[in-house]
Design an enzyme around this catalytic site. Structure first.
Site, PDB file in Angstrom:
ATOM      1  CB  CYS A  94      -0.981  -0.038   1.165  1.00 61.12           C
ATOM      2  SG  CYS A  94      -2.362   1.092   0.946  1.00 61.12           S
ATOM      3  NE  ARG A 128      -8.868   5.548   3.495  1.00 57.69           N
ATOM      4  CZ  ARG A 128      -7.645   6.009   3.258  1.00 57.69           C
ATOM      5  NH1 ARG A 128      -7.471   7.278   3.003  1.00 57.69           N
ATOM      6  NH2 ARG A 128      -6.610   5.201   3.280  1.00 57.69           N
ATOM      7  CG  HIS A 193      -2.920  -2.731   4.523  1.00 61.79           C
ATOM      8  ND1 HIS A 193      -1.737  -2.217   4.971  1.00 61.79           N
ATOM      9  CD2 HIS A 193      -3.538  -1.739   3.855  1.00 61.79           C
ATOM     10  CE1 HIS A 193      -1.655  -0.959   4.603  1.00 61.79           C
ATOM     11  NE2 HIS A 193      -2.719  -0.634   3.915  1.00 61.79           N
TER      12      HIS A 193
HETATM   13  N1  GLN Z   1      -2.109   6.878   2.470  1.00 62.74           N
HETATM   14  C1  GLN Z   1      -2.180   6.047   1.305  1.00 62.74           C
HETATM   15  C2  GLN Z   1      -3.569   6.032   0.715  1.00 62.74           C
HETATM   16  O1  GLN Z   1      -4.515   6.372   1.383  1.00 62.74           O
HETATM   17  C3  GLN Z   1      -1.742   4.649   1.661  1.00 62.74           C
HETATM   18  C4  GLN Z   1      -2.719   3.996   2.598  1.00 62.74           C
HETATM   19  C5  GLN Z   1      -2.245   2.746   3.208  1.00 62.74           C
HETATM   20  O2  GLN Z   1      -1.048   2.418   3.238  1.00 62.74           O
HETATM   21  N2  GLN Z   1      -3.191   2.037   3.768  1.00 62.74           N
HETATM   22  O3  GLN Z   1      -3.716   5.670  -0.423  1.00 62.74           O
END
Ligand code: GLN
Length: 244
Positions: A94, A128, A193
């Site tokens: 990520c 998101r 993740h």
């Molecule tokens: N901050 C980055 C995004 O929102 C990566 C997020 C993350 O590593 N979960 O895309």
């Protein structure tokens, strides 16, 4: 045999238990009598990339990604680019995945200029992309990967980089082109993740083999009893396929 792992920014980039992937790799190596040593290299610490076989970079919030920029561009960037070019193995998750690309423009207009080790870039969007998801992995024929994604960034791959696989359920790189993750040289980058490797032991061994083979020539790993891990994988894969 031994494997030397470098955990980059372990205290800054570590969301949803990303560190569990290191524990999984260590355990699966030791169960086979292979020695492993993991070293954390964080802000203010010098990275000497030739010392390591495998690099792990976890995810982080936009804030944390901005915080480490100055440190990244004080020498680690060139070391990481050289290690990628030299065929060292990387697993980047990520925010760590985004960090290997050219830049990440956050949804509220901050520009994070990253290191361009891989030809890809990321643009944030306000909504998101969150949830358990399922994707194929081109190199692991017939295998699926179950993961968990939570990102604002939409990542787009350039010509020299191929995806890890195709999204079967969920969003993946950008929710638009059906691709998930990136593969370049011996870099494995994904939005998945947390317990990626524990839930996907076949992928874990593939990554370990890639790193060991670079150092020792072709390596075969003794099989382990993965009944529980594969059950967990199957359960989740079925659930995700049924909720598409
Ligand atoms: N901050 C980055 C995004 O929102 C990566 C997020 C993350 O590593 N979960 O895309």
């Amino acid at each position: 045999m031994e494997l030397k792992i470098c955990h980059l920014y372990p205290d800054v980039l570590n969301l949803y238990g990303d560190r569990g992937n290191i524990l999984c790799m260590e355990r699966r190596l030791r169960w086979r009598g292979i020695e492993v040593r993991t070293t954390g290299v964080s802000v203010g610490e010098r990275l000497n990339a030739p010392d390591y076989d495998l690099f792990f970079v976890g995810g982080g919030q936009d804030f944390e990604q901005e915080v480490l920029l100055e440190d990244l561009h004080s020498g680690k960037d060139a070391e990481i680019r050289a290690a990628v070019a030299d065929g060292k193995t990387f697993l980047a998750i990520c925010g760590g995945y985004q960090m290997l690309g050219s830049y990440y423009k956050t949804w509220d207009g901050h520009q994070c200029d990253f290191i361009g080790a891989l030809d890809l870039y990321t643009v944030g969007c306000k909504e998101r992309m969150i949830g358990n998801y399922l994707f194929t992995c081109d190199e692991l024929k017939g295998q699926t990967v179950v993961g968990f994604e939570n990102h604002s960034g939409k990542t787009y791959l350039g010509g020299g980089v191929r995806p890890m696989g195709r999204v079967l359920s969920g969003r993946g790189n950008n929710g638009e082109d059906g691709m998930e993750g990136a593969r370049y040289q011996n870099v494995f980058a994904t939005y998945s993740h947390g317990c990626l490797l524990p839930k996907n032991p076949v992928l874990c061994d593939y990554i370990l083999k890639t790193a060991l083979s670079r150092r020792y020539g072709v390596v075969e790993l003794a099989p382990l009893d993965d009944t529980l891990e594969l059950d967990a994988h199957e359960y989740m894969a079925r659930r995700l396929q049924n909720t598409k």
